[in-house]
Design a protein around this motif. Sequence first.
Motif, short mmCIF file in Angstrom:
data_model
loop_
_atom_site.label_atom_id
_atom_site.label_comp_id
_atom_site.label_asym_id
_atom_site.label_seq_id
_atom_site.Cartn_x
_atom_site.Cartn_y
_atom_site.Cartn_z
N THR A 123 -8.79 5.99 -4.43
CA THR A 123 -9.71 7.12 -4.49
C THR A 123 -8.95 8.41 -4.21
O THR A 123 -8.27 8.53 -3.17
CB THR A 123 -10.85 6.96 -3.47
OG1 THR A 123 -11.52 5.71 -3.70
CG2 THR A 123 -11.85 8.09 -3.59
N GLU B 10 0.82 -1.21 0.00
CA GLU B 10 0.00 0.00 0.00
C GLU B 10 0.85 1.26 0.00
O GLU B 10 0.55 2.23 -0.69
CB GLU B 10 -0.92 -0.01 1.22
CG GLU B 10 -1.92 1.13 1.25
CD GLU B 10 -2.90 1.02 2.41
OE1 GLU B 10 -3.64 1.99 2.65
OE2 GLU B 10 -2.93 -0.04 3.07
N GLU C 77 -7.69 0.61 -1.41
CA GLU C 77 -8.24 -0.68 -0.99
C GLU C 77 -7.83 -1.74 -2.00
O GLU C 77 -7.68 -1.46 -3.19
CB GLU C 77 -9.77 -0.61 -0.91
CG GLU C 77 -10.29 0.39 0.11
CD GLU C 77 -11.80 0.48 0.11
OE1 GLU C 77 -12.44 -0.18 -0.75
OE2 GLU C 77 -12.36 1.21 0.95
N GLU D 142 -8.90 12.80 -4.00
CA GLU D 142 -9.78 13.90 -3.59
C GLU D 142 -10.36 14.63 -4.79
O GLU D 142 -11.48 15.11 -4.76
CB GLU D 142 -9.02 14.89 -2.70
CG GLU D 142 -8.84 14.42 -1.27
CD GLU D 142 -8.49 15.57 -0.34
OE1 GLU D 142 -8.20 16.69 -0.84
OE2 GLU D 142 -8.51 15.35 0.88
N HIS E 125 0.90 4.24 -2.69
CA HIS E 125 0.64 5.61 -2.23
C HIS E 125 1.76 6.55 -2.67
O HIS E 125 1.51 7.65 -3.18
CB HIS E 125 0.50 5.64 -0.72
CG HIS E 125 0.02 6.95 -0.18
ND1 HIS E 125 0.85 8.03 -0.02
CD2 HIS E 125 -1.21 7.36 0.21
CE1 HIS E 125 0.16 9.04 0.47
NE2 HIS E 125 -1.09 8.67 0.61
N PRO F 100 -0.37 6.12 4.07
CA PRO F 100 -1.20 5.40 5.03
C PRO F 100 -0.37 4.42 5.82
O PRO F 100 0.68 3.96 5.36
CB PRO F 100 -2.19 4.65 4.11
CG PRO F 100 -1.42 4.43 2.86
CD PRO F 100 -0.56 5.65 2.70
N LYS G 11 -7.34 9.76 -0.99
CA LYS G 11 -8.25 9.58 0.15
C LYS G 11 -8.15 8.16 0.72
O LYS G 11 -8.19 7.97 1.94
CB LYS G 11 -9.69 9.86 -0.27
CG LYS G 11 -9.95 11.31 -0.63
CD LYS G 11 -11.36 11.52 -1.18
CE LYS G 11 -12.42 11.29 -0.13
NZ LYS G 11 -13.78 11.62 -0.65
N SER G 12 -8.04 7.16 -0.16
CA SER G 12 -8.00 5.78 0.33
C SER G 12 -7.43 4.85 -0.73
O SER G 12 -7.45 5.16 -1.92
CB SER G 12 -9.40 5.30 0.72
OG SER G 12 -10.24 5.22 -0.43
#
Length: 254
Positions: A48, A17, A34, A50, A21, A238, A31-32
């Motif tokens: 996702t 992840e 997954e 912004e 990122h 994250p 934002k996220s």
Amino acid sequence: MSQAVIEVSGFSPFTGETDLHDFFSYCGKIKSIEFKDDEGKPKTAVITFEKHSAVQTALMLNGGPLDGNTITVTSNVEPADNHDTEEHHHPQAHIDQSDKPRAGIAAEYLAKGYKLSDHILQRAIEIDNKQGISKKFLAYMSGLDKSVGQRALGPDQTVSGKVHTTLKEAHTRVKSIDEQKGYTKSAHGYYAKALASPLGQSVLAFYTSTSKQVRDIHEEAVRIKEHKVTPTPTSPPPPEPAATPSAQHAEPSK
């Protein structure tokens, strides 16, 4: 309006992840992230952002390499408009990553050591040609043109209005002022520092004009790397529960 979402597939099983990122933050604030791991299907990541403008920047990277694998980037999102909403054009306004021209973002990738093909760099140029450069970003660069020009050359002077030889003479002066007051230590200090250099006019033209070639992106990447004040994304990565082995890619400059 639909969410600003992309799907990424084809990445290495060792890509975590944080790796995703770090890579896609150059497109805009995330934002996220997954993961979809359906049985019998390759693992995919749903990212996702912004802003919808970040989606088109991410799509520009389709077919590019990450951790030694060729990634596929897709999205069902239709581009909403050129630069999302652009209500604020004040020279002092905060500049988000997604406000920048795509050619500039591509140069940042190269400066950090990521490998982008000339085909992807050409895509960045074509997007800028088609959509233009954010009015917010142009206002920001215009403000820098004036403020750096005044510090280096005197009242009512601009970088764009002076010849190259004059800028060379002013470079020492603005560097001394910067050491005293720390103008280029801000989040977007690279732009001020680069505009104050002898190549200031070339830098300004790169970020405010859509007329450029692939080699111009490579040259800007070299300038960013040499200045070592890279305009990198500021959103924190994250948390990742466990470290995962990852193929080598760009390390942040110290």
